[in-house]
Scaffold this active site. Structure first.
Site, PDB file in Angstrom:
ATOM      1  N   SER A 196       0.824  -1.209   0.000  1.00  0.00           N
ATOM      2  CA  SER A 196       0.000   0.000   0.000  1.00  0.00           C
ATOM      3  C   SER A 196       0.858   1.259   0.000  1.00  0.00           C
ATOM      4  O   SER A 196       0.380   2.332  -0.373  1.00  0.00           O
ATOM      5  CB  SER A 196      -0.939   0.009   1.213  1.00  0.00           C
ATOM      6  OG  SER A 196      -0.215   0.190   2.412  1.00  0.00           O
ATOM      7  N   ALA A 243      -1.576   1.562  10.512  1.00  0.00           N
ATOM      8  CA  ALA A 243      -1.005   0.211  10.538  1.00  0.00           C
ATOM      9  C   ALA A 243      -1.140  -0.484   9.174  1.00  0.00           C
ATOM     10  O   ALA A 243      -2.171  -0.350   8.514  1.00  0.00           O
ATOM     11  CB  ALA A 243      -1.694  -0.621  11.615  1.00  0.00           C
ATOM     12  N   PRO A 244      -0.078  -1.174   8.743  1.00  0.00           N
ATOM     13  CA  PRO A 244       1.205  -1.403   9.429  1.00  0.00           C
ATOM     14  C   PRO A 244       2.266  -0.327   9.202  1.00  0.00           C
ATOM     15  O   PRO A 244       3.386  -0.457   9.661  1.00  0.00           O
ATOM     16  CB  PRO A 244       1.666  -2.731   8.844  1.00  0.00           C
ATOM     17  CG  PRO A 244       1.131  -2.702   7.448  1.00  0.00           C
ATOM     18  CD  PRO A 244      -0.199  -2.002   7.522  1.00  0.00           C
ATOM     19  N   GLY A 245       1.922   0.750   8.444  1.00  0.00           N
ATOM     20  CA  GLY A 245       2.838   1.866   8.340  1.00  0.00           C
ATOM     21  C   GLY A 245       3.357   2.182   6.955  1.00  0.00           C
ATOM     22  O   GLY A 245       4.313   2.946   6.815  1.00  0.00           O
ATOM     23  N   ASP A 283      -3.209   4.516  15.017  1.00  0.00           N
ATOM     24  CA  ASP A 283      -3.885   3.241  14.769  1.00  0.00           C
ATOM     25  C   ASP A 283      -3.795   2.393  16.028  1.00  0.00           C
ATOM     26  O   ASP A 283      -2.753   2.383  16.705  1.00  0.00           O
ATOM     27  CB  ASP A 283      -3.243   2.493  13.605  1.00  0.00           C
ATOM     28  CG  ASP A 283      -4.200   1.502  12.955  1.00  0.00           C
ATOM     29  OD1 ASP A 283      -4.697   0.606  13.670  1.00  0.00           O
ATOM     30  OD2 ASP A 283      -4.446   1.626  11.743  1.00  0.00           O
ATOM     31  N   ASP A 309      -5.873   6.252   4.941  1.00  0.00           N
ATOM     32  CA  ASP A 309      -6.213   5.086   4.119  1.00  0.00           C
ATOM     33  C   ASP A 309      -7.082   4.125   4.931  1.00  0.00           C
ATOM     34  O   ASP A 309      -6.853   2.924   4.933  1.00  0.00           O
ATOM     35  CB  ASP A 309      -4.937   4.387   3.635  1.00  0.00           C
ATOM     36  CG  ASP A 309      -5.226   3.290   2.610  1.00  0.00           C
ATOM     37  OD1 ASP A 309      -6.273   3.354   1.957  1.00  0.00           O
ATOM     38  OD2 ASP A 309      -4.397   2.368   2.482  1.00  0.00           O
ATOM     39  N   LYS A 351     -12.881   4.319  -0.464  1.00  0.00           N
ATOM     40  CA  LYS A 351     -13.218   2.944  -0.855  1.00  0.00           C
ATOM     41  C   LYS A 351     -14.600   2.950  -1.503  1.00  0.00           C
ATOM     42  O   LYS A 351     -15.610   3.224  -0.836  1.00  0.00           O
ATOM     43  CB  LYS A 351     -13.214   2.022   0.372  1.00  0.00           C
ATOM     44  CG  LYS A 351     -12.014   2.195   1.297  1.00  0.00           C
ATOM     45  CD  LYS A 351     -10.708   1.796   0.644  1.00  0.00           C
ATOM     46  CE  LYS A 351      -9.553   1.937   1.641  1.00  0.00           C
ATOM     47  NZ  LYS A 351      -8.258   1.584   1.055  1.00  0.00           N
TER      48      LYS A 351
END
Length: 357
Positions: A190, A223-225, A242, A278, A307
């Site tokens: 991502s 997360a996860p960053g 998060d 996000d 989304k």
């Protein structure tokens, strides 16, 4: 191809042809143009025929690249050549280009981004150098600043669509696909969405002014960053918000503070230069959150994902635009909102919101 006017060729992710058609119809209507298109499901592109007989560059001017969301590239078609002879495909294409007086700054050999079209890649690798040499010898290629990009779109090895795009008003990569390197420390792919957003949605001046060491940012739903890392690698100090864990590789930058909190309720201790987001949530709710942050002055700029639902995606994008515009209207300040279905996006679009220059 109809001679009543030029056609647009729009590249897109396979499965988003309906959204491209809805958007093309909407933008053409706004520009005082009329046209129509026919969907080929999962083709990865759309032809939109315009009825108005205008020069190709006037079509591009009326339908500027920054206004589009779902296409990866917007091209104005000027010719089509069918039945290319296997023994000499160069001459018919060269003749078509020369007949239209095209002088191009660069030429791109392109296909749709589908598994079927990828079978053409080996053919294009061997064919392209021959045509490029012919273009060079006959003066098709120009070193004049601002010369347009010449697009040669192949559905198969026997036919080609010939199109143009302004050098300064189109996606900067063949097929609209940037080639990005995955950061070694990135905990997820991502991260490439934000990297692409910086390149696709912001001008060079905006990047230079706002992606500088020492500025402050937050990442909601971090997360996860992956998105946090993109900011930290540019020297920004980041609050990673998060309840889930942030990868050690991200925290080891020394520029990240992980705060376990809900991204919808957390508020920064001071004004920030950036907020990125996000989070998986209804797009209208995310749009309202972003609008509130920017309008209230909590952050100066934001990049965020929306989304989209499986149906009526274009309608949902318009709804989110209206939500943002309504909230920002209260500020009395000019804002820039750019949205794009990026190459690294799937069922979402990415948007940039910032102050107008």
């Amino acid at each position: 191809m109809s001679t009543s006017g030029h056609a647009l060729l729009l590249y897109c992710r396979a499965g988003f042809e309906n959204e491209c058609l809805a958007e093309a119809s909407h933008l053409a209507h706004q520009a005082g143009l009329s046209g129509h298109g026919r969907i080929q499901p999962d083709a990865g592109f759309l032809r939109f025929q315009l009825q108005d007989a205008l020069p190709w560059d006037e079509v591009a001017r009326r339908l500027p690249w920054q206004d589009w969301v779902f296409p990866r590239q917007r091209i104005v078609l000027v010719a089509r050549v069918d039945h290319l002879p296997a023994e000499d495909r160069v001459k018919p294409i060269l003749d078509a280009v020369k007949q239209r007086g095209i002088k191009a700054g660069r030429v791109w050999f392109e296909t749709a981004d589908t598994n079927e079209a990828k079978e053409l890649s080996s053919f294009l690798r061997s064919f392209a150098p021959h045509l490029e040499r012919a273009f060079d010898k006959t003066g098709v290629m120009s070193k004049k600043p601002g010369a347009p990009t010449l697009h040669l779109f192949f559905e198969d090895s026997g036919s080609v669509e010939i199109g143009l795009s302004p050098a300064d008003d189109a996606a900067d990569w063949p097929m609209g696909i940037p080639r990005l390197r995955m950061p070694r420390a990135a905990p997820s792919r991502s991260t490439l969405k934000l990297a692409e957003a910086f390149l696709s949605l912001m001008t060079e001046r905006e990047r230079e002014a706002s992606l500088r060491p020492g500025l402050r940012a937050c990442d909601l739903g971090a997360a996860p960053g992956g998105w946090t890392l993109q900011l930290a690698e540019r020297g920004l100090r980041v609050y990673a918000i998060d309840n889930g864990p942030i990868a050690d590789s991200v925290l080891e930058t020394g520029l990240v503070e992980h705060i376990r909190a809900d991204g919808f309720t957390w508020r920064p201790p001071h004004k920030l230069d950036w907020m990125v987001c996000d989070m998986v949530e209804q797009p209208a709710r995310v749009a309202a959150l972003i609008g509130d942050w920017v309008a209230s002055g909590r952050c100066r700029r934001s990049i965020f994902n929306l989304k989209l639902p499986m149906k009526k995606r274009f309608d949902e994008v318009q709804r989110c635009r209206e939500i943002l515009a309504g909230r920002l209207a209260d500020t009395g300040q000019p804002w820039v909102l750019r949205m794009r279905h990026l190459y690294h996006d799937r069922e979402e679009i990415t948007a940039y919101l910032g102050p107008a220059a």
